[in-house]
Design an enzyme around this catalytic site. Structure first.
Site, PDB file in Angstrom:
ATOM      1  N   HIS A  57      18.274  35.369  -6.557  1.00 56.50           N
ATOM      2  CA  HIS A  57      18.396  36.745  -7.041  1.00 56.50           C
ATOM      3  C   HIS A  57      17.037  37.433  -6.871  1.00 56.50           C
ATOM      4  CE1 HIS A  57      22.113  36.147  -9.853  1.00 56.50           C
ATOM      5  NE2 HIS A  57      22.336  35.783  -8.613  1.00 56.50           N
ATOM      6  N   GLU A 106      14.941  38.986  -8.838  1.00 55.45           N
ATOM      7  CA  GLU A 106      13.849  38.696  -9.781  1.00 55.45           C
ATOM      8  C   GLU A 106      13.241  37.322  -9.494  1.00 55.45           C
ATOM      9  OE1 GLU A 106      16.913  39.553 -10.385  1.00 55.45           O
ATOM     10  OE2 GLU A 106      17.185  40.536 -12.307  1.00 55.45           O
ATOM     11  N   CYS A 158      20.186  38.763 -14.867  1.00 57.03           N
ATOM     12  CA  CYS A 158      21.288  37.906 -15.318  1.00 57.03           C
ATOM     13  C   CYS A 158      20.759  36.906 -16.329  1.00 57.03           C
ATOM     14  CB  CYS A 158      21.963  37.208 -14.145  1.00 57.03           C
ATOM     15  SG  CYS A 158      20.981  35.902 -13.414  1.00 57.03           S
ATOM     16  N   CYS A 179      17.943  34.747 -14.267  1.00 59.86           N
ATOM     17  CA  CYS A 179      16.731  35.500 -13.904  1.00 59.86           C
ATOM     18  C   CYS A 179      15.881  35.784 -15.134  1.00 59.86           C
ATOM     19  CB  CYS A 179      17.115  36.802 -13.232  1.00 59.86           C
ATOM     20  SG  CYS A 179      17.770  36.503 -11.596  1.00 59.86           S
ATOM     21  N   ALA A 216      35.643  61.619  12.987  1.00 60.61           N
ATOM     22  CA  ALA A 216      34.973  62.517  13.927  1.00 60.61           C
ATOM     23  C   ALA A 216      36.013  63.443  14.551  1.00 60.61           C
ATOM     24  CB  ALA A 216      34.276  61.700  15.009  1.00 60.61           C
ATOM     25  N   ARG A 268      28.648  50.600   9.770  1.00 69.34           N
ATOM     26  CA  ARG A 268      29.274  49.288   9.958  1.00 69.34           C
ATOM     27  C   ARG A 268      28.372  48.193   9.388  1.00 69.34           C
ATOM     28  NH1 ARG A 268      31.603  49.470  16.198  1.00 69.34           N
ATOM     29  NH2 ARG A 268      33.248  51.036  15.819  1.00 69.34           N
ATOM     30  N   THR A 321      45.000  52.884  16.820  1.00 72.43           N
ATOM     31  CA  THR A 321      43.625  52.846  17.340  1.00 72.43           C
ATOM     32  C   THR A 321      43.410  51.590  18.179  1.00 72.43           C
ATOM     33  OG1 THR A 321      42.756  54.189  15.553  1.00 72.43           O
ATOM     34  CG2 THR A 321      41.199  52.681  16.597  1.00 72.43           C
ATOM     35  N   ASP A 350      42.300  51.910  22.023  1.00 73.02           N
ATOM     36  CA  ASP A 350      40.872  51.672  22.313  1.00 73.02           C
ATOM     37  C   ASP A 350      40.487  50.211  22.506  1.00 73.02           C
ATOM     38  OD1 ASP A 350      40.636  54.354  21.901  1.00 73.02           O
ATOM     39  OD2 ASP A 350      39.684  54.215  19.932  1.00 73.02           O
ATOM     40  N   ARG A 372      26.369  47.573  17.017  1.00 76.66           N
ATOM     41  CA  ARG A 372      25.493  47.621  18.184  1.00 76.66           C
ATOM     42  C   ARG A 372      24.570  48.827  17.999  1.00 76.66           C
ATOM     43  NH1 ARG A 372      30.719  47.681  19.764  1.00 76.66           N
ATOM     44  NH2 ARG A 372      30.623  49.626  20.943  1.00 76.66           N
TER      45      ARG A 372
HETATM   46  N1  LIG Z   1      37.639  60.510  16.033  1.00 76.72           N
HETATM   47  C1  LIG Z   1      37.694  59.480  15.230  1.00 76.72           C
HETATM   48  O1  LIG Z   1      36.994  59.429  14.208  1.00 76.72           O
HETATM   49  C2  LIG Z   1      38.610  58.366  15.566  1.00 76.72           C
HETATM   50  C3  LIG Z   1      39.548  58.523  16.551  1.00 76.72           C
HETATM   51  N2  LIG Z   1      40.427  57.534  16.809  1.00 76.72           N
HETATM   52  C4  LIG Z   1      41.421  57.785  17.841  1.00 76.72           C
HETATM   53  O2  LIG Z   1      42.705  57.886  17.235  1.00 76.72           O
HETATM   54  C5  LIG Z   1      43.695  57.515  18.189  1.00 76.72           C
HETATM   55  C6  LIG Z   1      44.720  56.630  17.529  1.00 76.72           C
HETATM   56  O3  LIG Z   1      45.307  57.317  16.429  1.00 76.72           O
HETATM   57  P1  LIG Z   1      46.766  57.008  15.902  1.00 76.72           P
HETATM   58  O4  LIG Z   1      47.668  56.793  17.058  1.00 76.72           O
HETATM   59  O5  LIG Z   1      47.076  58.094  14.943  1.00 76.72           O
HETATM   60  O6  LIG Z   1      46.645  55.582  15.218  1.00 76.72           O
HETATM   61  P2  LIG Z   1      46.069  55.081  13.813  1.00 76.72           P
HETATM   62  O7  LIG Z   1      44.811  54.361  14.048  1.00 76.72           O
HETATM   63  O8  LIG Z   1      46.045  56.210  12.847  1.00 76.72           O
HETATM   64  O9  LIG Z   1      47.164  54.026  13.381  1.00 76.72           O
HETATM   65  C7  LIG Z   1      48.449  54.461  13.021  1.00 76.72           C
HETATM   66  C8  LIG Z   1      49.296  53.325  12.512  1.00 76.72           C
HETATM   67  O10 LIG Z   1      48.936  52.984  11.186  1.00 76.72           O
HETATM   68  C9  LIG Z   1      50.000  52.229  10.640  1.00 76.72           C
HETATM   69  N3  LIG Z   1      50.281  52.568   9.257  1.00 76.72           N
HETATM   70  C10 LIG Z   1      50.227  51.708   8.212  1.00 76.72           C
HETATM   71  N4  LIG Z   1      50.599  52.308   7.078  1.00 76.72           N
HETATM   72  C11 LIG Z   1      50.923  53.581   7.403  1.00 76.72           C
HETATM   73  C12 LIG Z   1      51.414  54.668   6.642  1.00 76.72           C
HETATM   74  N5  LIG Z   1      51.631  54.563   5.320  1.00 76.72           N
HETATM   75  N6  LIG Z   1      51.650  55.819   7.296  1.00 76.72           N
HETATM   76  C13 LIG Z   1      51.427  55.942   8.616  1.00 76.72           C
HETATM   77  N7  LIG Z   1      50.970  54.920   9.392  1.00 76.72           N
HETATM   78  C14 LIG Z   1      50.729  53.756   8.783  1.00 76.72           C
HETATM   79  C15 LIG Z   1      51.222  52.480  11.525  1.00 76.72           C
HETATM   80  O11 LIG Z   1      51.380  51.289  12.278  1.00 76.72           O
HETATM   81  P3  LIG Z   1      52.776  50.734  12.857  1.00 76.72           P
HETATM   82  O12 LIG Z   1      53.279  51.827  13.735  1.00 76.72           O
HETATM   83  O13 LIG Z   1      52.352  49.506  13.586  1.00 76.72           O
HETATM   84  O14 LIG Z   1      53.658  50.467  11.684  1.00 76.72           O
HETATM   85  C16 LIG Z   1      50.763  53.615  12.407  1.00 76.72           C
HETATM   86  O15 LIG Z   1      51.393  53.652  13.665  1.00 76.72           O
HETATM   87  C17 LIG Z   1      42.953  56.830  19.328  1.00 76.72           C
HETATM   88  O16 LIG Z   1      42.937  57.702  20.425  1.00 76.72           O
HETATM   89  C18 LIG Z   1      41.545  56.645  18.804  1.00 76.72           C
HETATM   90  O17 LIG Z   1      40.567  56.728  19.803  1.00 76.72           O
HETATM   91  C19 LIG Z   1      40.414  56.368  16.119  1.00 76.72           C
HETATM   92  C20 LIG Z   1      39.482  56.144  15.146  1.00 76.72           C
HETATM   93  C21 LIG Z   1      38.497  57.133  14.783  1.00 76.72           C
HETATM   94  N1  LIG Z   2      36.109  58.520  18.756  1.00 79.51           N
HETATM   95  C1  LIG Z   2      35.069  58.317  17.910  1.00 79.51           C
HETATM   96  C2  LIG Z   2      35.007  57.178  17.104  1.00 79.51           C
HETATM   97  N2  LIG Z   2      35.989  56.248  17.180  1.00 79.51           N
HETATM   98  C3  LIG Z   2      35.959  54.906  16.584  1.00 79.51           C
HETATM   99  O1  LIG Z   2      35.125  53.970  17.278  1.00 79.51           O
HETATM  100  C4  LIG Z   2      35.957  52.896  17.806  1.00 79.51           C
HETATM  101  C5  LIG Z   2      35.354  52.226  19.033  1.00 79.51           C
HETATM  102  O2  LIG Z   2      34.469  51.251  18.549  1.00 79.51           O
HETATM  103  P1  LIG Z   2      33.726  50.224  19.563  1.00 79.51           P
HETATM  104  O3  LIG Z   2      34.776  49.577  20.415  1.00 79.51           O
HETATM  105  O4  LIG Z   2      33.009  49.269  18.666  1.00 79.51           O
HETATM  106  O5  LIG Z   2      32.767  51.074  20.361  1.00 79.51           O
HETATM  107  C6  LIG Z   2      37.240  53.595  18.041  1.00 79.51           C
HETATM  108  O6  LIG Z   2      38.326  52.726  18.234  1.00 79.51           O
HETATM  109  C7  LIG Z   2      37.368  54.383  16.765  1.00 79.51           C
HETATM  110  O7  LIG Z   2      37.636  53.563  15.663  1.00 79.51           O
HETATM  111  N3  LIG Z   2      33.907  57.073  16.290  1.00 79.51           N
HETATM  112  C8  LIG Z   2      32.893  58.001  16.259  1.00 79.51           C
HETATM  113  O8  LIG Z   2      31.900  57.865  15.505  1.00 79.51           O
HETATM  114  N4  LIG Z   2      32.949  59.063  17.037  1.00 79.51           N
HETATM  115  C9  LIG Z   2      33.979  59.263  17.868  1.00 79.51           C
HETATM  116  O9  LIG Z   2      33.923  60.257  18.604  1.00 79.51           O
END
Ligand SMILES: NC(=O)C1=CN([C@@H]2O[C@H](COP(=O)(O)OP(=O)(O)OC[C@H]3O[C@@H](n4cnc5c(N)ncnc54)[C@H](OP(=O)(O)O)[C@@H]3O)[C@@H](O)[C@H]2O)C=CC1
Ligand SMILES: Nc1c(N[C@@H]2O[C@H](COP(=O)(O)O)[C@@H](O)[C@H]2O)[nH]c(=O)[nH]c1=O
Length: 350
Positions: free
Chosen positions: A64, A66, A92, A101, A178, A207, A219, A223, A230
């Protein structure tokens, strides 16, 4: 906390405030590595307020803060000069993975102990402050210092993920979203990101300080994300949690195999069960990196504690803002947030 008698309110000396800041900063370096334990920092001062040692809890099972501080004071030959201990969390008073501690502090000539937060863990006996006071130490709580508010807020922010887990049985949940200038979350074809390099680095810092990621099958299908840390230094040899919301059969087998090499992968078919699935892990703090479908459901169900918005403008500049559902957030420990207004571009650093 109230069992301690002391003048109220008292004043915190300036050097103690500076020591609290150092203790929080040192502890924050290990955020993301201490679960299931909280991040805790400790600074030892001499009678003139000079800093002798700055220490923090590195990971569960390690010393810990301390005890590490006292060990370091021995190694540096400064134990006899210890006068004041400044700790972000009540020391603690029980034997867990490591001995109490309180005893480590009592083995030194320390006279005054300043404490940030009380220990919110209902599973440990607590009473460290009262124990030290009963043995003649001058024990002071930041909460009782007329000028301790800012330091206490930082100690609480540091402890927030642990305190939340203790009180509510699940980790603190930070959503990162984003959005581009068109209000779209989906990156251009062939890319997984559209935000700036600085935003990318911050995403990877998030992260690093969190214990795991929540994502959706959409997602993963789009992706095949790595979700590794990283662009910024990571903690060595740690395993994080990766919770995939959605149907397991929607996830490509080769992606899952690779993910399992680094993460404990758990499935949560309906995100309504996220609190229970997260509760089954030891994570204190997780971040959500998911697309619009899952974020809509998470928002509708209020399954988040703070929401980080990154909005890119037409010139390609990213603007950060944070919505927090509580009066304290671990995101406040990123130094730039304090100066960040809703619509100002700012880049948090670790
Ligand atoms: N700009 C950003 O910050 C980010 C952007 N992205 C982008 O988003 C895109 C993907 O988005 P999207 O297709 O919407 O996928 P999501 O990542 O939002 O996943 C959606 C899935 O979540 C599951 N799910 C579980 N519980 C629920 C609930 N209660 N309601 C709804 N869904 C639920 C479902 O899976 P199931 O259908 O299997 O049941 C659904 O299909 C990619 O292009 C990625 O690059 C991704 C992360 C961050
Ligand atoms: N598009 C988007 C994000 N997207 C997030 O980053 C993931 C990719 O992670 P990695 O494979 O580790 O590089 C992608 O699947 C989604 O969860 N994040 C952001 O900060 N900005 C962005 O514009």
């Amino acid at each position: 906390m109230n069992s301690i008698s002391q003048p109220f309110p008292h004043t915190m000396p300036e050097h103690v405030g500076a020591a609290f800041d150092m203790a929080v900063s040192e502890a924050w370096r290990f955020a993301g590595q201490t679960a299931p334990n909280p991040a805790v920092g400790c600074v030892l001062l001499d009678a003139r307020g000079e800093v002798l040692v700055i220490a923090a809890h590195h990971k569960a099972g390690a010393l810990h803060a301390e005890r590490l501080a006292v060990e370091q004071a021995h190694a540096l030959g400064v134990v006899e000069r210890i006068h004041t201990a400044v700790v972000t969390l009540e020391p603690c008073n029980h034997t867990g993975r490591t001995p109490p501690c309180t005893e480590a502090l009592l083995s030194t000539p320390v006279q005054t102990v300043w404490i940030g937060c009380a220990d919110p863990n209902p599973h440990v006996p607590g009473g460290g402050a009262a124990y030290l006071q009963a043995r003649g130490l001058d024990v002071r709580w930041l909460a009782h210092a007329a000028n301790g508010g800012a330091c206490l807020a930082r100690c609480k922010a540091l402890l927030a993920p642990f305190a939340w887990r203790m009180a509510h049985g699940r980790p603190w949940i930070t959503v990162k979203q984003a959005v581009n200038a068109q209000g779209n979350m989906v990156p251009p074809v062939g890319s997984t990101t559209f935000t700036t390099r600085q935003s990318l680095e911050f995403a990877h810092i998030l992260r690093r300080v969190t214990d795991g990621i929540v994502t959706g099958t959409g997602t993963i299908q789009a992706d095949l994300p790595a979700f590794t840390v990283r662009h910024v230094p990571d903690h060595a040899n740690r395993r994080r949690v990766l919770v995939v919301c959605g149907a397991p059969n929607k996830v490509p087998a080769h992606w899952q195999e690779q993910a399992q090499a680094r993460f404990d992968v758990l499935f949560c078919p309906d995100c309504a069960d996220l609190p229970a699935v997260l509760a089954s892990t030891s994570a204190l703090w997780v971040m959500v990196e998911a697309g619009p479908t899952l974020l809509r459901a998470i928002s509708a169900q209020g399954l988040w504690d703070d929401w980080l918005h990154i909005r890119q403008d037409a010139q390609g500049c990213d603007h950060f803002s944070v919505s927090t559902r509580h009066d304290i957030s671990p995101l406040s420990l990123f130094p730039q947030w304090a100066r960040c207004t809703q619509e100002q571009a700012c880049f948090p650093v670790l």
